[in-house]
Design a protein around this motif. Structure first.
Motif, mmCIF file in Angstrom:
data_model
loop_
_atom_site.group_PDB
_atom_site.id
_atom_site.type_symbol
_atom_site.label_atom_id
_atom_site.label_comp_id
_atom_site.label_asym_id
_atom_site.label_seq_id
_atom_site.Cartn_x
_atom_site.Cartn_y
_atom_site.Cartn_z
ATOM 1 N N ASN A 112 28.622 60.621 42.090
ATOM 2 C CA ASN A 112 29.839 60.330 42.849
ATOM 3 C C ASN A 112 30.926 59.708 41.975
ATOM 4 O O ASN A 112 31.664 58.825 42.424
ATOM 5 N N ASP A 113 31.015 60.183 40.729
ATOM 6 C CA ASP A 113 32.115 59.799 39.828
ATOM 7 C C ASP A 113 32.233 58.292 39.640
ATOM 8 O O ASP A 113 33.339 57.762 39.479
ATOM 9 N N PHE A 114 31.104 57.592 39.694
ATOM 10 C CA PHE A 114 31.065 56.144 39.474
ATOM 11 C C PHE A 114 32.026 55.402 40.411
ATOM 12 O O PHE A 114 32.621 54.392 40.042
ATOM 13 N N GLN A 115 32.122 55.898 41.637
ATOM 14 C CA GLN A 115 33.049 55.308 42.601
ATOM 15 C C GLN A 115 32.680 53.867 42.953
ATOM 16 O O GLN A 115 33.561 53.034 43.170
ATOM 17 N N SER A 116 31.394 53.574 43.028
ATOM 18 C CA SER A 116 30.986 52.215 43.388
ATOM 19 C C SER A 116 31.445 51.207 42.350
ATOM 20 O O SER A 116 31.971 50.138 42.683
ATOM 21 N N PHE A 117 31.276 51.540 41.080
ATOM 22 C CA PHE A 117 31.700 50.632 40.015
ATOM 23 C C PHE A 117 33.222 50.488 39.995
ATOM 24 O O PHE A 117 33.750 49.388 39.768
ATOM 25 N N GLN A 118 33.923 51.588 40.212
ATOM 26 C CA GLN A 118 35.386 51.510 40.261
ATOM 27 C C GLN A 118 35.844 50.587 41.391
ATOM 28 O O GLN A 118 36.789 49.811 41.232
ATOM 29 N N TYR A 119 35.163 50.686 42.520
ATOM 30 C CA TYR A 119 35.517 49.864 43.679
ATOM 31 C C TYR A 119 35.410 48.372 43.344
ATOM 32 O O TYR A 119 36.304 47.579 43.658
ATOM 33 N N TYR A 120 34.339 47.979 42.657
ATOM 34 C CA TYR A 120 34.146 46.556 42.384
ATOM 35 C C TYR A 120 35.102 46.053 41.310
ATOM 36 O O TYR A 120 35.556 44.905 41.368
ATOM 37 N N VAL A 121 35.406 46.888 40.339
ATOM 38 C CA VAL A 121 36.385 46.485 39.325
ATOM 39 C C VAL A 121 37.755 46.285 39.960
ATOM 40 O O VAL A 121 38.441 45.285 39.727
ATOM 41 N N GLN A 122 38.147 47.228 40.796
ATOM 42 C CA GLN A 122 39.458 47.139 41.444
ATOM 43 C C GLN A 122 39.521 45.979 42.426
ATOM 44 O O GLN A 122 40.557 45.343 42.592
ATOM 45 N N ARG A 123 38.396 45.690 43.057
ATOM 46 C CA ARG A 123 38.384 44.656 44.083
ATOM 47 C C ARG A 123 38.423 43.250 43.506
ATOM 48 O O ARG A 123 39.098 42.374 44.045
ATOM 49 N N SER A 124 37.710 43.040 42.403
ATOM 50 C CA SER A 124 37.534 41.664 41.938
ATOM 51 C C SER A 124 38.167 41.350 40.598
ATOM 52 O O SER A 124 38.331 40.163 40.279
ATOM 53 N N VAL A 125 38.514 42.343 39.810
ATOM 54 C CA VAL A 125 39.040 42.073 38.478
ATOM 55 C C VAL A 125 40.495 42.502 38.350
ATOM 56 O O VAL A 125 41.341 41.737 37.876
ATOM 57 N N ASN A 126 40.800 43.725 38.757
ATOM 58 C CA ASN A 126 42.175 44.213 38.625
ATOM 59 C C ASN A 126 43.041 43.682 39.760
ATOM 60 O O ASN A 126 42.832 44.027 40.919
ATOM 61 N N PRO A 127 44.007 42.830 39.480
ATOM 62 C CA PRO A 127 44.854 42.292 40.540
ATOM 63 C C PRO A 127 45.835 43.343 41.056
ATOM 64 O O PRO A 127 46.308 44.183 40.305
ATOM 65 N N VAL A 128 46.115 43.267 42.352
ATOM 66 C CA VAL A 128 47.127 44.153 42.933
ATOM 67 C C VAL A 128 48.506 43.775 42.401
ATOM 68 O O VAL A 128 49.316 44.617 42.029
ATOM 69 N N ILE A 129 48.754 42.468 42.336
ATOM 70 C CA ILE A 129 50.019 41.943 41.796
ATOM 71 C C ILE A 129 49.666 40.971 40.679
ATOM 72 O O ILE A 129 48.845 40.068 40.874
ATOM 73 N N PRO A 130 50.238 41.123 39.477
ATOM 74 C CA PRO A 130 49.906 40.219 38.369
ATOM 75 C C PRO A 130 50.381 38.795 38.642
ATOM 76 O O PRO A 130 51.289 38.568 39.437
ATOM 77 N N GLY A 131 49.749 37.853 37.944
ATOM 78 C CA GLY A 131 50.145 36.455 38.080
ATOM 79 C C GLY A 131 49.014 35.601 38.615
ATOM 80 O O GLY A 131 47.985 36.093 39.078
ATOM 81 N N ILE A 132 49.202 34.288 38.542
ATOM 82 C CA ILE A 132 48.216 33.336 39.039
ATOM 83 C C ILE A 132 48.270 33.306 40.568
ATOM 84 O O ILE A 132 49.340 33.207 41.171
ATOM 85 N N LYS A 133 47.099 33.373 41.200
ATOM 86 C CA LYS A 133 47.007 33.424 42.665
ATOM 87 C C LYS A 133 46.558 32.052 43.199
ATOM 88 O O LYS A 133 45.361 31.804 43.387
ATOM 89 N N ILE A 134 47.503 31.158 43.402
ATOM 90 C CA ILE A 134 47.170 29.819 43.876
ATOM 91 C C ILE A 134 46.551 29.880 45.274
ATOM 92 O O ILE A 134 45.579 29.174 45.575
#
Length: 481
Positions: A222-244
């Motif tokens: 499944n094109d490593f969809q599960s791993f992509q999901y977790y990277v996008q969810r917890s590591v790659n921010p939707v908006i850059p910057g510190i999230k207070i």
């Protein structure tokens, strides 16, 4: 003195009985949380793994449903077995650490922490995660203590720890924090570094790594969809910057769901030399520190949820009686929160008393019997219609209520339904009964896939005269994937 001991004993019994009563009320009366229904549905579609999580909870749900059928009793029955193993492991830990430790106090510290009251009760992946993580840590510590004593250790404990860790990884990916805590213990203790020259350690790593086999098989397909999901969810921010806001949400909620009294104890543990002749406190520290630090950093750059850190506190609870002699204040705190939670999930979502908009997730535990009745009524006017909703949560809840594994979710986010219905051509041209709500309106994605749709039937869900939410049931004609 004897009177005080007697009163303390009876007070603990009272707390235990109340927590047991609350658990039973929840077990038998709370409709499945949307994610509980979602994972139950996974068990009706057995696979190597799944998009959102590893497969163990789904496999367990599939086996139990096959044997016992579909019911809230069956849904949460695996939690009973995991809880027995969980607290028995605490009994073994307490008996091993110190002869004067009171297992009743340790159990009460755990039960009265709202985080564990919730997650030991819900049929989510977490009850398996924390049970197997605790078993793994106990066996690993026993192995290390013997290794420090005789330079050899008991091999079966090391391999048993690896098997339990493998099952924890098969339950949820954040079991990796436990594994990293183990390695930090080996790296930072000079007497344990010789283990890196011991082939048994690498055999144990290989055993633990077997958990990745079904996960990798699914991801290869499944094109490593599960791993992509977790990277996008917890590591790659939707908006850059510190999230207070994210940081405060993670830290403050973590503070209160464990309880302020436990955090006072955790702080005292850092300053106290414990009368324990074991590597246990060091392992407990590393498991707690690594998980907490990593997730705190993630909360600053992206998002971290309080329950991702659920394994961090497991080994600290047996140490709390050394620095907190009486758990009564903690127990009262937990009892109040747990009682409110049970009312919230079984009687009336308390958030509905505050606002019509907040906490949409909890509102979805209510009204499915009424919705299912309308869906069945509307289905009679169509020939073998599709059953479709606008979100994975509502699709899972409807599937559970109807005991029908073929309900479909069509939404603007990727979920497990996208993999089950990747080939939608067989559905083309069919009519459907469509369920939606105000949280995920059908207008966003679903209605445009039909030639025409009927006016919605509104199902207004109320409890004790308090409005909770509306569902909308429509008929759709000629589905176009």
């Amino acid at each position: 003195m004897k009177l005080r001991v007697c009163l303390t004993r009876y007070l603990m019994i009272f707390f235990f009985l109340i927590f047991l009563l609350l658990r039973l009320i929840f077990w038998f009366t709370a409709f499945p949380n949307p994610d509980e229904a979602y994972y139950w549905l996974w068990g009706q579609h057995l696979d190597w793994s799944y998009y959102d999580h590893p497969p163990l909870e789904a496999w367990v749900q599939g086996v139990f449903a096959t044997i016992f059928g579909r019911s809230t009793f069956t849904l949460r029955l695996p939690n009973l077995f995991s809880s027995i193993a969980f607290f028995y492991t605490y009994y073994l830990i307490v008996r091993y650490l110190h002869k004067d430790l009171d297992i009743r106090a340790v159990v009460l510290f755990v039960l009265a922490s709202p985080l564990y009251f919730i997650f030991l009760g819900f049929a989510w992946h977490d009850h398996l995660l924390i049970t197997f993580s605790l078993i793994s840590a106990y066996l690993f510590i026993r192995f290390l203590d013997r290794y420090l004593a005789d330079g050899r250790g008991e091999t079966w404990r090391l391999y048993g720890s690896a098997i339990a860790l493998s099952l924890a990884i098969l339950s949820k990916y954040n079991a990796v924090f436990v594994a990293v805590g183990f390695f930090a213990t080996l790296i930072t203790n000079a007497r344990l570094r010789s283990l890196f020259r011991d082939r048994r350690l690498y055999i144990a790593i290989a055993i633990a790594s077997t958990a990745l086999i079904p996960i990798l098989i699914w991801n290869f397909s499944n094109d490593f969809q599960s791993f992509q999901y977790y990277v996008q969810r917890s590591v790659n921010p939707v908006i850059p910057g510190i999230k207070i806001g994210s940081f405060l949400g993670f830290t403050l909620v973590s503070f209160f769901v464990i309880s302020p009294f436990c955090w006072i104890g955790f702080y005292r543990l850092l300053k106290t030399r414990l009368p324990v002749n074991s590597i246990y406190p060091i392992v407990a520290f590393w498991v707690f520190a690594i998980s907490s630090i990593v997730l705190t950093i993630i909360s600053l750059i992206s998002a971290a949820l309080y329950y991702w850190n659920i394994t961090a506190y497991l080994l600290l609870f047996p140490l709390l009686p050394f620095v907190l002699k009486r758990p009564n204040a903690h127990a009262i705190y937990g009892l109040i929160i747990s009682t409110l939670l049970v009312i919230h999930y079984t009687v009336l979502p308390l958030s509905a008393l505050i606002s019509k908009d907040v906490d949409p997730d909890s509102r979805m535990l209510f009204g499915w019997r009424e919705v299912a009745a309308i869906v069945q009524s509307e289905s009679q006017a169509l020939s073998n219609p599709l059953l479709m909703t606008s979100d994975y949560r509502s699709a899972s809840a409807l599937a559970y209520e109807l005991n029908n594994r073929n309900v479909i979710a069509v939404s603007d986010r990727i979920d497990q339904f996208d993999f089950w219905y990747r080939d939608s051509k067989p559905l083309q041209g069919k009519d459907a009964v469509i369920v939606s709500d105000d949280w995920y309106p059908a207008e966003l994605m679903v209605l445009s896939k039909f030639d025409r749709t009927s006016e919605p039937v509104t199902v207004s869900v109320k409890r004790f005269g308090v409005w909770i939410k509306n569902y909308y049931v429509r008929k759709g004609y000629n589905f176009k994937p």
